[in-house]
Design a protein around this motif. Structure first.
Motif, PDB file in Angstrom:
ATOM      1  N   HIS A 158     -24.431  -6.260 -16.380  1.00 23.88           N
ATOM      2  CA  HIS A 158     -24.783  -5.697 -15.076  1.00 23.88           C
ATOM      3  C   HIS A 158     -24.605  -4.187 -15.149  1.00 23.88           C
ATOM      4  CE1 HIS A 158     -20.437  -6.226 -14.846  1.00 23.88           C
ATOM      5  NE2 HIS A 158     -20.384  -5.497 -13.735  1.00 23.88           N
ATOM      6  N   ASN A 159     -24.950  -3.487 -14.081  1.00 24.34           N
ATOM      7  CA  ASN A 159     -25.080  -2.035 -14.200  1.00 24.34           C
ATOM      8  C   ASN A 159     -23.885  -1.220 -13.737  1.00 24.34           C
ATOM      9  OD1 ASN A 159     -25.236  -2.123 -11.395  1.00 24.34           O
ATOM     10  ND2 ASN A 159     -27.224  -1.095 -11.249  1.00 24.34           N
ATOM     11  N   SER A 224     -24.025  -5.551  -7.803  1.00 24.67           N
ATOM     12  CA  SER A 224     -24.483  -4.470  -8.661  1.00 24.67           C
ATOM     13  C   SER A 224     -24.650  -3.197  -7.856  1.00 24.67           C
ATOM     14  CB  SER A 224     -25.808  -4.842  -9.340  1.00 24.67           C
ATOM     15  OG  SER A 224     -26.858  -4.912  -8.376  1.00 24.67           O
ATOM     16  N   TRP A 236     -27.116  -9.329 -11.889  1.00 23.55           N
ATOM     17  CA  TRP A 236     -25.880  -9.389 -12.659  1.00 23.55           C
ATOM     18  C   TRP A 236     -25.776 -10.785 -13.267  1.00 23.55           C
ATOM     19  CZ3 TRP A 236     -26.519  -8.647  -7.485  1.00 23.55           C
ATOM     20  CH2 TRP A 236     -26.240  -9.737  -6.643  1.00 23.55           C
TER      21      TRP A 236
END
Length: 364
Positions: A158-159, A224, A236
């Motif tokens: 995920h970011n 996220s 995610w």
């Protein structure tokens, strides 16, 4: 003193908000135009079990707590043991099986039948949009970005900044063949210079078959966002890796949920589960598991050996830095679960898993 701390907290919050807003305007989130397995509505992804959003007052209370609550033992008073790994060490490993190296936090280096893969590579000094403030590393990575061999695959869960590190991705551009990311995360990578043809985006339960393995992107219960304007606009999740001889699970970040049992029923049993065990708190228990839940997730996944991750590198919560290890050991003993606790940089394989070694309990 409290008033001074509160004023400082508010100034930092305002500065952070201005920075993130300015940068989120530039964020490149690719629109999702096709049907998804993950719940998707109103340009945002959602968990299968609805989360109760934090109220404004809850958010303010948490920020004030973050900047004013006295932290105790949240950074190590020992030298974290790190084994240096060289390119020659990696190249000397056999190509007839899967080898692993825990690099720090949730960053994992794999040698998969001769190919080098990275999961959630974070090599920066801070897990933060800044490199002047924010959670700072307790230790250096066992190998530098420059010394890494050519990378076949980078897998991102995920970011968030402690899993998707812009500086690391940009440094890996020239030596990486393929980036496998959740839906929507491709926008950031393209903005950072990754060629679109190198990126594969995945939805929950989507599988990719390679000559060496099956890779599947599976659900988690999380969220996220890298700014104030892109919350939950990217997906995610977790990763399943199955080779002819090994079966691995990498949790990414998650609260405890029914999905672990569903993943275990579909892809288990797993020789090794790498399960998030750290950065938890009662204020966000639905998105980060406490250690006792992490052990239950491992059991649901039908794991044989559990390796706790998401710990020992950054201070991301209020608990002591060693609490994740202490609690997961106690719970694993209570539940008769086998733990593996390698040192950072220690190279191992499924048939040579490091035993439970309490390296975090060494005397200062």
């Amino acid at each position: 003193m409290f008033v001074i701390k509160l004023i400082v907290a508010l100034i930092i919050m305002l500065s952070l908000a201005i920075y993130i807003v300015n940068n989120s305007i530039k964020a490149k989130v690719n629109p999702i135009n096709e049907a998804t397995s993950a719940p998707y509505e109103g340009s945002k992804f959602h968990n299968t079990a609805p989360r109760s959003p934090m109220s404004f007052s809850d958010t303010v209370t948490l920020w004030v707590r973050f900047f004013t609550e006295k932290k105790v033992d949240t950074t190590p008073n020992i030298n974290i043991p790190v084994r240096t790994v060289s390119r020659a060490d990696l190249d000397a490993l056999s190509s007839d099986r899967l080898h692993l190296v825990k690099l720090g936090h949730s960053s994992i280096l794999l040698k998969v039948y001769g190919e080098y893969w990275l999961i959630d590579p974070v090599f920066s000094d801070r897990a933060s949009p800044f490199q002047l403030i924010g959670p700072k590393r307790f230790h250096q990575p066992p190998i530098s970005l420059e010394d890494l061999p050519p990378i076949d695959k980078v897998l991102i869960s995920h970011n968030h900044y402690d899993h998707l590190d812009k500086a690391s991705i940009k440094a890996l551009l020239a030596k990486t063949q393929q980036f496998m990311v959740p839906k929507g995360v491709d926008g950031d990578l393209i903005d950072w210079g990754v060629e679109e043809g190198k990126i594969i985006t995945l939805d929950w339960w989507q599988e990719i078959q390679t000559p060496q393995s099956l890779i599947a992107f599976t659900p988690t219960q999380h969220f996220s966002g890298r700014g104030m304007g892109d919350g939950n606009m990217t997906l995610w999740g977790s990763w399943v890796i199955k080779t002819p001889q090994e079966s691995l699970f990498f949790s990414g970040d998650s609260g405890y949920f029914q999905g672990f049992k569903e993943i275990g029923d579909k892809y288990g049993p797993f020789d090794l589960t790498m399960v998030e065990t750290g950065a938890y708190d009662s204020n966000w228990a639905d998105i980060h598991m406490k250690p006792e839940d992490s052990v239950q997730a491992h059991i649901d996944l039908q794991g044989k050996v559990m390796m706790p991750i998401h710990n020992g590198t950054f201070d991301l919560a209020f608990h002591t830095w060693h609490d994740p290890f202490d609690r997961v050991v106690a719970e694993s003993e209570r539940r008769n679960v086998t733990l593996s606790t390698p040192e950072f940089g220690q190279v191992f394989s499924i048939n040579n898993l490091p035993p439970l070694t309490p390296w975090w309990q060494q005397t200062p």
